[in-house]
Design an enzyme around this catalytic site. Sequence first.
Site, PDB file in Angstrom:
ATOM      1  N   PRO A  19       0.787  -1.226   0.000  1.00 36.66           N
ATOM      2  CA  PRO A  19       0.000   0.000   0.000  1.00 36.66           C
ATOM      3  C   PRO A  19       0.824   1.284   0.000  1.00 36.66           C
ATOM      4  CG  PRO A  19      -0.120  -1.098   2.132  1.00 36.66           C
ATOM      5  CD  PRO A  19       0.535  -2.055   1.178  1.00 36.66           C
ATOM      6  N   ASN A  20       0.309   2.245  -0.717  1.00 42.69           N
ATOM      7  CA  ASN A  20       0.838   3.614  -0.805  1.00 42.69           C
ATOM      8  C   ASN A  20       2.109   3.727  -1.636  1.00 42.69           C
ATOM      9  OD1 ASN A  20      -1.192   4.857   0.927  1.00 42.69           O
ATOM     10  ND2 ASN A  20      -0.246   3.673   2.566  1.00 42.69           N
ATOM     11  N   ARG A  27       5.063  11.045  -2.219  1.00 43.46           N
ATOM     12  CA  ARG A  27       4.794  10.727  -0.814  1.00 43.46           C
ATOM     13  C   ARG A  27       6.068  10.872   0.012  1.00 43.46           C
ATOM     14  NH1 ARG A  27       4.861   4.585   1.204  1.00 43.46           N
ATOM     15  NH2 ARG A  27       4.036   4.944   3.272  1.00 43.46           N
ATOM     16  N   TYR A  32      11.232   8.631   1.381  1.00 42.05           N
ATOM     17  CA  TYR A  32      11.179   7.580   0.359  1.00 42.05           C
ATOM     18  C   TYR A  32      11.871   7.952  -0.953  1.00 42.05           C
ATOM     19  CZ  TYR A  32       7.858   5.560   3.622  1.00 42.05           C
ATOM     20  OH  TYR A  32       7.277   5.038   4.752  1.00 42.05           O
ATOM     21  N   ASN A  83       8.035  -5.631  -1.277  1.00 40.61           N
ATOM     22  CA  ASN A  83       7.991  -4.525  -0.322  1.00 40.61           C
ATOM     23  C   ASN A  83       6.548  -4.465   0.175  1.00 40.61           C
ATOM     24  OD1 ASN A  83       7.913  -2.225   1.164  1.00 40.61           O
ATOM     25  ND2 ASN A  83       8.968  -0.935  -0.340  1.00 40.61           N
ATOM     26  N   ALA A  86       3.299  -0.912   4.686  1.00 42.78           N
ATOM     27  CA  ALA A  86       2.788  -0.926   6.069  1.00 42.78           C
ATOM     28  C   ALA A  86       2.366  -2.320   6.531  1.00 42.78           C
ATOM     29  CB  ALA A  86       1.626   0.050   6.198  1.00 42.78           C
ATOM     30  N   GLU A 107      12.826  -9.416   1.049  1.00 38.28           N
ATOM     31  CA  GLU A 107      12.027  -8.291   1.572  1.00 38.28           C
ATOM     32  C   GLU A 107      12.821  -7.006   1.344  1.00 38.28           C
ATOM     33  OE1 GLU A 107      11.245  -8.896   5.738  1.00 38.28           O
ATOM     34  OE2 GLU A 107      10.557  -6.836   6.039  1.00 38.28           O
ATOM     35  N   HIS A 109      12.776  -2.676   1.737  1.00 32.25           N
ATOM     36  CA  HIS A 109      12.208  -1.401   2.192  1.00 32.25           C
ATOM     37  C   HIS A 109      13.097  -0.281   1.693  1.00 32.25           C
ATOM     38  CE1 HIS A 109       9.479  -3.589   4.730  1.00 32.25           C
ATOM     39  NE2 HIS A 109      10.496  -4.311   5.121  1.00 32.25           N
ATOM     40  N   ARG A 116      13.529   4.269  12.274  1.00 29.99           N
ATOM     41  CA  ARG A 116      12.280   5.033  12.312  1.00 29.99           C
ATOM     42  C   ARG A 116      11.482   4.681  13.572  1.00 29.99           C
ATOM     43  NH1 ARG A 116       9.433   4.663   6.708  1.00 29.99           N
ATOM     44  NH2 ARG A 116       8.272   6.386   7.666  1.00 29.99           N
TER      45      ARG A 116
HETATM   46  C1  DQA Z   1       8.352   0.887   3.652  1.00 29.85           C
HETATM   47  C2  DQA Z   1       8.469   1.075   5.179  1.00 29.85           C
HETATM   48  C3  DQA Z   1       7.124   0.857   5.858  1.00 29.85           C
HETATM   49  O1  DQA Z   1       7.270   1.047   7.273  1.00 29.85           O
HETATM   50  C4  DQA Z   1       6.111   1.858   5.360  1.00 29.85           C
HETATM   51  O2  DQA Z   1       4.855   1.617   5.923  1.00 29.85           O
HETATM   52  C5  DQA Z   1       6.033   1.902   3.872  1.00 29.85           C
HETATM   53  C6  DQA Z   1       7.234   1.745   3.068  1.00 29.85           C
HETATM   54  C7  DQA Z   1       9.646   1.269   2.916  1.00 29.85           C
HETATM   55  O3  DQA Z   1       9.766   0.903   1.752  1.00 29.85           O
HETATM   56  O4  DQA Z   1      10.517   1.938   3.492  1.00 29.85           O
HETATM   57  O5  DQA Z   1       4.968   2.154   3.315  1.00 29.85           O
HETATM   58  O6  DQA Z   1       8.095  -0.479   3.395  1.00 29.85           O
END
Ligand code: DQA
Length: 155
Positions: A19-20, A27, A32, A83, A86, A107, A109, A116
């Site tokens: 998501p997002n 964003r 990011y 990825n 959240a 995985e 990020h 964080r």
């Molecule tokens: C994320 C880190 C997560 O905590 C966050 O909710 C994201 C992006 C990252 O790529 O740094 O949406 O996965």
Amino acid sequence: MWRTGQSGMASRIDIINGPNLNLLGQREPEIYGTETLSGIEAACRALTDRMGLQMTFSQSNHEGALVDRIQAARGAAAGIIINPAAYTHTSVAILDALSAFDGPVIEVHLSNIHRREAFRHHSYISARADAVIAGCGAQGYELALSRMARLLGKA
Ligand code: DQA
């Protein structure tokens, strides 16, 4: 090295985004970066083309859709790069779907989740991941592909 299973699936890597991540570039760019998700897809496509690997690249804002996407990789993809965004910090369902997948999982990020908020420090996904890359920005996807190629015996 992982068994490659049926012919045809040996060289496909599924890159799955949560998501997002569709909003990347707009964003919180201080966290990011300014690269968009389609920019990341293009960089991954260029790399997999060079490596002679097939790739799918997808994104969903919905947990169940991500579970469906992971299930669809069973018997079709050799490895998954994910990825989960959240859902990393909340989703047993995504962990279980990955556990039912029979190949390497990496995985990724963009941000260093350990630097964080405390709620980002735990990942349900890491219990299944063969490798975790965090804090390398968009380059993390390329690093994951390079590692995946090695795990699959393609590099
Ligand atoms: C994320 C880190 C997560 O905590 C966050 O909710 C994201 C992006 C990252 O790529 O740094 O949406 O996965």
